[in-house]
Design a protein around this motif. Structure first.
Motif, PDB file in Angstrom:
ATOM      1  N   VAL A 165       8.242 -23.268 -50.849  1.00 37.79           N
ATOM      2  CA  VAL A 165       9.266 -22.288 -51.227  1.00 37.79           C
ATOM      3  C   VAL A 165       9.813 -21.556 -50.010  1.00 37.79           C
ATOM      4  CG1 VAL A 165       8.298 -21.954 -53.526  1.00 37.79           C
ATOM      5  CG2 VAL A 165       7.589 -20.430 -51.668  1.00 37.79           C
ATOM      6  N   ILE A 166       9.059 -21.536 -48.929  1.00 32.34           N
ATOM      7  CA  ILE A 166       9.535 -20.875 -47.715  1.00 32.34           C
ATOM      8  C   ILE A 166      10.440 -21.789 -46.906  1.00 32.34           C
ATOM      9  CG2 ILE A 166       8.808 -19.961 -45.464  1.00 32.34           C
ATOM     10  CD1 ILE A 166       6.333 -18.844 -46.885  1.00 32.34           C
ATOM     11  N   ASN A 167      10.133 -23.090 -46.888  1.00 33.66           N
ATOM     12  CA  ASN A 167      10.830 -23.995 -45.981  1.00 33.66           C
ATOM     13  C   ASN A 167      11.801 -24.959 -46.644  1.00 33.66           C
ATOM     14  OD1 ASN A 167       9.467 -23.597 -43.170  1.00 33.66           O
ATOM     15  ND2 ASN A 167       7.756 -23.651 -44.622  1.00 33.66           N
ATOM     16  N   THR A 168      11.474 -25.462 -47.811  1.00 28.64           N
ATOM     17  CA  THR A 168      12.252 -26.567 -48.379  1.00 28.64           C
ATOM     18  C   THR A 168      12.910 -26.225 -49.702  1.00 28.64           C
ATOM     19  OG1 THR A 168      10.674 -28.088 -47.333  1.00 28.64           O
ATOM     20  CG2 THR A 168      12.185 -29.011 -48.971  1.00 28.64           C
ATOM     21  N   TYR A 169      12.111 -25.735 -50.641  1.00 24.36           N
ATOM     22  CA  TYR A 169      12.627 -25.492 -51.992  1.00 24.36           C
ATOM     23  C   TYR A 169      12.768 -23.992 -52.226  1.00 24.36           C
ATOM     24  CZ  TYR A 169      11.236 -30.363 -52.560  1.00 24.36           C
ATOM     25  OH  TYR A 169      11.084 -31.716 -52.418  1.00 24.36           O
ATOM     26  N   THR A 170      13.550 -23.355 -51.416  1.00 22.34           N
ATOM     27  CA  THR A 170      13.659 -21.893 -51.477  1.00 22.34           C
ATOM     28  C   THR A 170      14.262 -21.408 -52.786  1.00 22.34           C
ATOM     29  OG1 THR A 170      15.812 -21.999 -50.362  1.00 22.34           O
ATOM     30  CG2 THR A 170      13.862 -21.685 -48.975  1.00 22.34           C
ATOM     31  N   LYS A 171      15.015 -22.263 -53.478  1.00 25.54           N
ATOM     32  CA  LYS A 171      15.662 -21.850 -54.719  1.00 25.54           C
ATOM     33  C   LYS A 171      14.962 -22.380 -55.966  1.00 25.54           C
ATOM     34  CE  LYS A 171      20.244 -21.555 -52.553  1.00 25.54           C
ATOM     35  NZ  LYS A 171      21.650 -22.013 -52.614  1.00 25.54           N
ATOM     36  N   SER A 172      13.807 -22.986 -55.782  1.00 18.26           N
ATOM     37  CA  SER A 172      13.093 -23.579 -56.910  1.00 18.26           C
ATOM     38  C   SER A 172      12.303 -22.498 -57.647  1.00 18.26           C
ATOM     39  CB  SER A 172      12.140 -24.677 -56.416  1.00 18.26           C
ATOM     40  OG  SER A 172      11.382 -25.195 -57.475  1.00 18.26           O
ATOM     41  N   ARG A 173      12.872 -22.020 -58.738  1.00 17.58           N
ATOM     42  CA  ARG A 173      12.233 -20.922 -59.453  1.00 17.58           C
ATOM     43  C   ARG A 173      10.867 -21.318 -60.018  1.00 17.58           C
ATOM     44  NH1 ARG A 173      17.707 -19.957 -60.504  1.00 17.58           N
ATOM     45  NH2 ARG A 173      18.354 -17.795 -60.067  1.00 17.58           N
ATOM     46  N   TRP A 174      10.714 -22.554 -60.493  1.00 18.18           N
ATOM     47  CA  TRP A 174       9.435 -22.931 -61.079  1.00 18.18           C
ATOM     48  C   TRP A 174       8.339 -22.987 -60.020  1.00 18.18           C
ATOM     49  CZ3 TRP A 174       6.390 -27.036 -59.735  1.00 18.18           C
ATOM     50  CH2 TRP A 174       6.975 -28.103 -59.055  1.00 18.18           C
ATOM     51  N   ARG A 175       8.697 -23.334 -58.787  1.00 18.84           N
ATOM     52  CA  ARG A 175       7.697 -23.315 -57.718  1.00 18.84           C
ATOM     53  C   ARG A 175       7.284 -21.885 -57.386  1.00 18.84           C
ATOM     54  NH1 ARG A 175      10.595 -27.990 -56.344  1.00 18.84           N
ATOM     55  NH2 ARG A 175       9.260 -29.785 -55.811  1.00 18.84           N
ATOM     56  N   TRP A 176       8.257 -20.975 -57.324  1.00 17.41           N
ATOM     57  CA  TRP A 176       7.938 -19.567 -57.098  1.00 17.41           C
ATOM     58  C   TRP A 176       7.041 -19.047 -58.227  1.00 17.41           C
ATOM     59  CZ3 TRP A 176       8.844 -16.559 -52.920  1.00 17.41           C
ATOM     60  CH2 TRP A 176       9.802 -16.991 -51.982  1.00 17.41           C
TER      61      TRP A 176
END
Length: 560
Positions: A165-176
């Motif tokens: 979430v910091i480097n690649t999928y910054t907009k992935s809400r489910w990962r956050w």
């Protein structure tokens, strides 16, 4: 002409079926050998997990934390309860569950290494090192002692999701959301999860922007949701768990350790156990002079990681002084950038861990169990260093990993064949007695109306679990050689209440001849007649002429 870089294209692939097979097979082999050897004895700390699981299956209310403790959530007993229903209630079932959790930890270490570096040889190397870890890791991920295995697994997932979430999928809400949920669940399970969560928070703050506020809020919300049992309990109990985390681990006289004590313990007791040159249950280095080479290897790896982290990669120059834009040079730069980023990312948890260990209550116990989170991180860094050696010197990197694997295999062989003590969580030999006489002691007690009585912490819960609670002992006797008694040893109040109805309780001790002498002397002084027998390490006082408690005998103030 654009040249291709074969190593980079190969490294961009998954570690492959053979690689996964090697890691999984080696992990299983080590576990099977340890379990089959019987080198890991069963003690009361592990028995409490089993008793909690049994009580959950009986339909009793699920406790928030371990019996008698305001920390370490009951996730471990909940999983054991499910396993008991499927595989049957036994010590082996508990250890199968812990071994399965560790297998997932090894797998997630491989995935984390692969995700951080993009190089399969590094992922494979880290997986092999985790398959045959230092003995302290094998010990605390074989026995069920309170969420250490789950914390390692959750920690790997926190680092993996945090990196993404910091480097690649910054907009992935489910990962956050998943990141916060796992961190919250880990916070309830064991406060040690902070050594994983804090680095992610700090790294995330360096990339903070207003646009990310909603996603940070999602992670914060799911963190609270994951830790609901922890928050609910502490709201109603004056933040008891926080009080323990701030200053809970104390010595027998109630004094907390100083920063200097924690630093010495970290450097000369904890780290040697995490590297495998010292067994966590001894104060000496089993390796002798061989340990110097292992320490040297770890120091070189750390220096390499620091140098890599601060190094600024530049393009190679051609003979005319212009940048080399060939595909090979660009691939080399990409690999260097990824490994540099990986080193930077992994060094933050190491630094945070050292700070937390030195400035918190965790540092009061340098025996090795609280240093387990270092081992997966160091395994990836070692594999990172080994990959750089292989690039320069052929198989030299694999020789390094192979040498460390042989060293750890040797450490396991020495520990397994040295019975007693074998592989043990006990630090005091007086409390480290084998299980060979447990059933004989239970049979004797059943035959002599000794189903209720008083024992030490290390006899009470152990015999309760093995006997399926046919034998119930209140932990009202001191278990330390200093004979200092703590009321916190009475971890399960219903056992204490059951003793109120016992007319002629027995007294059961183990491994403490000094306590045996005092029990006999105080019973005689109180005019109580009795019979006495010894079964292995157990001393049993039975057929007492009347009821009398350890407090009435003055046995709870002997060491004060």
């Amino acid at each position: 002409m654009i040249s291709t870089h074969r190593t980079t294209s190969t490294d961009s692939e998954p570690i492959g079926r053979i690689g996964w097979l090697c890691v999984i097979a080696l992990t299983l082999l080590i576990r099977l050998i340890v379990l089959a050897s019987g080198a890991v004895s069963f003690h009361s700390d592990e028995a409490i997990v089993g008793l909690m699981a049994r009580h959950i299956n009986y339909g009793l209310p699920v406790p928030t934390f371990f019996y008698g403790q305001a920390y370490m959530g009951s996730l471990d007993p909940l999983m054991m309860a499910a396993a008991f229903r499927i595989l049957g209630e036994s010590v082996l079932t508990m250890r199968i569950v812990e071994s399965a959790i560790y297998m997932l930890t090894v797998i997630t270490t491989v995935i984390l290494a692969r995700r951080l570096t993009g190089r399969r040889r590094i992922a494979l190397g880290a997986g092999l090192l985790m398959a045959v870890p230092p003995v302290v890791m094998t010990l605390y991920t074989t026995m069920s002692l309170g969420g250490y295995g789950e914390t390692l697994l959750f920690g790997n997932l926190v680092l993996l999701l945090g990196f993404e979430v910091i480097n690649t999928y910054t907009k992935s809400r489910w990962r956050w959301a998943l990141l916060g949920l796992i961190a919250g669940l880990g916070w309830w399970t064991d406060g040690l999860i902070i050594v994983y969560a804090l680095p992610i928070v700090l790294i995330g703050l360096t990339r903070f922007s207003g646009r990310n506020i909603p996603r940070y809020a999602i992670a914060a919300l799911t963190f609270l949701i994951g830790g609901i049992p922890w928050w609910r309990y502490n709201f109603n109990h004056d933040w008891e768990a926080l009080h323990w985390l701030i200053g809970g681990l104390q010595s027998d006289n109630g004094a907390t350790s100083t920063f200097f004590d924690r630093a010495l313990g970290f450097l000369f007791i904890g780290l040697p156990a995490a590297m495998g040159i010292r067994y966590s249950w001894t104060g000496t280095y089993w390796t002798g002079a061989l340990g110097v080479f292992v320490v040297f290897a770890y120091v070189i790896v750390l220096f390499y990681a620091i140098r890599l982290a601060i190094r600024r990669p530049v393009l190679n120059r051609t003979g005319r002084g212009t940048p080399d834009f060939t595909q090979s040079a660009l691939d080399d730069r990409t690999v260097l950038l990824r490994t540099r980023r990986a080193a930077q990312f992994l060094l933050v948890p190491l630094i945070c861990f050292a700070a937390i260990f030195l400035f918190s209550a965790f540092g009061s116990d340098p025996t090795g169990r609280y240093l387990l989170p270092l081992i997966p991180t160091l395994s990836i860094l070692i594999a990172l260093f080994a990959a750089s050696l292989s690039k320069r010197s052929g198989v030299l990197g694999w020789m390094l990993i192979g040498g460390l694997l042989l060293f750890e295999i040797g450490a396991h062989v020495v520990a397994i064949t040295n019975i007693p003590p074998g592989i043990t969580p006990q630090f005091d030999s007086a409390n480290d007695f084998r299980n060979d006489s447990d059933q004989a002691a239970i049979d004797f007690l059943l035959a002599h109306n000794g189903t209720r009585g008083y024992g030490t912490y290390w006899t009470a819960f152990r015999l309760a679990f093995v006997s399926h609670e046919a034998i119930v002992l209140d932990a009202g006797l001191p278990y330390k050689t200093s004979l200092i008694y703590s009321s916190s040893d009475r971890r399960y109040p219903p056992y204490t209440q059951m003793l109120a109805a016992a007319d002629h309780p027995v007294y059961v001790t183990a491994g403490l001849p000094g306590l045996d002498t005092l029990v006999a002397t105080h019973l005689h002084g109180a005019g109580v007649t009795y019979a006495r027998t010894t079964i292995g390490p157990y001393t049993i006082f039975y057929d007492l002429s009347r009821r009398i408690s350890p407090d009435e005998l003055g046995l709870q103030t002997l060491g004060h």
